[in-house]
Write a protein that holds these residues in place. Structure first.
Motif, PDB file in Angstrom:
ATOM      1  N   ARG A  85       0.834  -1.209   0.000  1.00  6.10           N
ATOM      2  CA  ARG A  85       0.000   0.000   0.000  1.00  6.10           C
ATOM      3  C   ARG A  85       0.867   1.256   0.000  1.00  6.10           C
ATOM      4  O   ARG A  85       0.574   2.223  -0.713  1.00  6.10           O
ATOM      5  CB  ARG A  85      -0.917   0.002   1.221  1.00  6.10           C
ATOM      6  N   GLU A  86       1.940   1.240   0.793  1.00  7.74           N
ATOM      7  CA  GLU A  86       2.816   2.410   0.877  1.00  7.74           C
ATOM      8  C   GLU A  86       3.512   2.686  -0.450  1.00  7.74           C
ATOM      9  O   GLU A  86       3.663   3.847  -0.859  1.00  7.74           O
ATOM     10  CB  GLU A  86       3.846   2.203   1.982  1.00  7.74           C
ATOM     11  N   VAL A  87       3.939   1.619  -1.137  1.00  5.19           N
ATOM     12  CA  VAL A  87       4.610   1.802  -2.428  1.00  5.19           C
ATOM     13  C   VAL A  87       3.652   2.420  -3.452  1.00  5.19           C
ATOM     14  O   VAL A  87       4.014   3.348  -4.188  1.00  5.19           O
ATOM     15  CB  VAL A  87       5.164   0.452  -2.939  1.00  5.19           C
ATOM     16  N   ILE A  88       2.423   1.915  -3.496  1.00  2.30           N
ATOM     17  CA  ILE A  88       1.437   2.450  -4.445  1.00  2.30           C
ATOM     18  C   ILE A  88       1.122   3.913  -4.120  1.00  2.30           C
ATOM     19  O   ILE A  88       1.018   4.760  -5.021  1.00  2.30           O
ATOM     20  CB  ILE A  88       0.156   1.593  -4.428  1.00  2.30           C
ATOM     21  N   ASN A  89       1.011   4.228  -2.838  1.00  2.00           N
ATOM     22  CA  ASN A  89       0.764   5.620  -2.440  1.00  2.00           C
ATOM     23  C   ASN A  89       1.933   6.524  -2.827  1.00  2.00           C
ATOM     24  O   ASN A  89       1.741   7.682  -3.217  1.00  2.00           O
ATOM     25  CB  ASN A  89       0.510   5.701  -0.939  1.00  2.00           C
ATOM     26  N   SER A  90       3.147   5.989  -2.723  1.00  4.56           N
ATOM     27  CA  SER A  90       4.332   6.767  -3.104  1.00  4.56           C
ATOM     28  C   SER A  90       4.332   7.047  -4.602  1.00  4.56           C
ATOM     29  O   SER A  90       4.623   8.171  -5.041  1.00  4.56           O
ATOM     30  CB  SER A  90       5.606   6.008  -2.711  1.00  4.56           C
ATOM     31  N   GLU A 148       1.712   7.153  -6.472  1.00 12.69           N
ATOM     32  CA  GLU A 148       0.571   8.028  -6.765  1.00 12.69           C
ATOM     33  C   GLU A 148       0.922   9.497  -6.539  1.00 12.69           C
ATOM     34  O   GLU A 148       0.386  10.380  -7.204  1.00 12.69           O
ATOM     35  CB  GLU A 148      -0.622   7.629  -5.880  1.00 12.69           C
ATOM     36  N   SER A 149       1.843   9.750  -5.619  1.00  7.13           N
ATOM     37  CA  SER A 149       2.210  11.134  -5.308  1.00  7.13           C
ATOM     38  C   SER A 149       3.170  11.743  -6.325  1.00  7.13           C
ATOM     39  O   SER A 149       3.320  12.969  -6.381  1.00  7.13           O
ATOM     40  CB  SER A 149       2.840  11.197  -3.909  1.00  7.13           C
ATOM     41  N   VAL A 150       3.831  10.890  -7.122  1.00  3.84           N
ATOM     42  CA  VAL A 150       4.821  11.419  -8.073  1.00  3.84           C
ATOM     43  C   VAL A 150       4.450  11.170  -9.533  1.00  3.84           C
ATOM     44  O   VAL A 150       5.007  11.805 -10.433  1.00  3.84           O
ATOM     45  CB  VAL A 150       6.217  10.810  -7.793  1.00  3.84           C
ATOM     46  N   LEU A 151       3.539  10.248  -9.793  1.00  2.42           N
ATOM     47  CA  LEU A 151       3.163   9.945 -11.184  1.00  2.42           C
ATOM     48  C   LEU A 151       1.878  10.671 -11.569  1.00  2.42           C
ATOM     49  O   LEU A 151       1.000  10.876 -10.753  1.00  2.42           O
ATOM     50  CB  LEU A 151       2.984   8.425 -11.360  1.00  2.42           C
TER      51      LEU A 151
END
Length: 279
Positions: A269-274, A276-279
């Motif tokens: 979940r943390e990787v996907i959120n990360s 999402e914040s840059v892509l």
């Protein structure tokens, strides 16, 4: 009528026209002058007649009664019958004078002037009617603006739907959350294989949609190269590699502790959120 006397007092002449004739009020003209013997001259009555049916008609002799001052008695004079032949034509002969009347003119007789309304009705001032009022123009203005907005939104949606890559990009996070939710359900069921399978699908599927990479071309090298080109932080890329490697290993490994499974779920979940914040 012509003669000596008060001709101006004569206001009408009774003539029995055929019933099939449309008769209009006569045009009356006076040519009277005052002389030593009294008023003298003539008075002319011109009738407009419209025959409704062809055929032979007769206008009865016109009779006129007057008072003779010399004989001190009433007298009646009479003309002769007037025969009229009506043919089937738009040209009609009335009293010897040709009158051109079209069929359209005849059809509209009786409808060009409406009958007087006898029932009670309400009259409104001009400035109180809806037509031409500020509400009328406001209605059309709002309708026009609404129409423009609908056209703009419709075209915008058409362009968005046509851009499949953009649609996938926007739906990537939503789809990954659904897969992680499914993985959470498998985690509660202690189904390790299906749990990691859903987590892996969530990670790879997210990047496939977000980076517009076909599933057939998905690989670590392709993903890393694309992420670097998109200037994604190297730390986030490394976290993704660590999580995906750990999940793929745990999927086929013997039973993993529940604590480790929860940690892998949290990291995914943390990787996907990360991303999402840059892509």
């Amino acid at each position: 009528l012509s003669g000596t006397g008060n001709l101006k007092l004569i206001d009408k002449i009774n003539i029995n026209f055929p019933k099939t004739f449309e008769v209009y009020d006569p045009k009356i003209s006076n040519n009277i002058s005052n002389t030593a013997l009294g008023a003298r001259g003539n008075k002319t009555f011109e009738f407009l007649l419209i025959p409704r049916e062809p055929g032979k008609y007769t206008i009865p002799a016109i009779k006129f009664s007057y008072f003779d001052v010399q004989s001190k008695s009433y007298k009646t004079i009479s003309g002769t019958d007037i025969p009229i032949q009506v043919d089937k034509s738009t040209e009609m002969q009335v009293s010897g004078n040709p009158i051109s009347i079209s069929k359209e003119d005849i059809k509209t007789l009786g409808t060009d002037i409406r009958f007087i309304k006898q029932n009670s009705f309400e009259l409104l001032p001009i400035d109180k009617t809806f037509f031409g009022s500020w509400k009328f123009y406001m209605f059309y203005l709002v309708s026009f603006i609404t129409f423009i907005l609908i056209v703009f939104i419709s075209r915008h949606k058409i362009r968005q739907n046509a851009n499949v890559a953009l649609m996938k990009n926007k739906r990537a996070n939503k789809i990954s959350k659904k897969r992680l939710k499914m993985a959470s359900a498998y985690m509660k069921q202690n189904n390790q294989a299906k749990f990691y399978d859903e987590v892996i699908r969530a990670l790879w599927g997210y990047l496939s949609d977000k980076l517009n990479i076909p599933v057939s071309d998905l690989s670590r090298n392709t993903v890393m190269e694309t992420l670097i080109n998109n200037k994604v932080n190297e730390e986030i890329i490394n976290d993704f590699i660590v999580v995906i490697d750990g999940c793929e290993y745990a999927k086929y490994a013997p039973a993993t502790e529940e604590v480790q499974i929860e940690q892998d779920y949290k990291k995914a979940r943390e990787v996907i959120n990360s991303f999402e914040s840059v892509l």
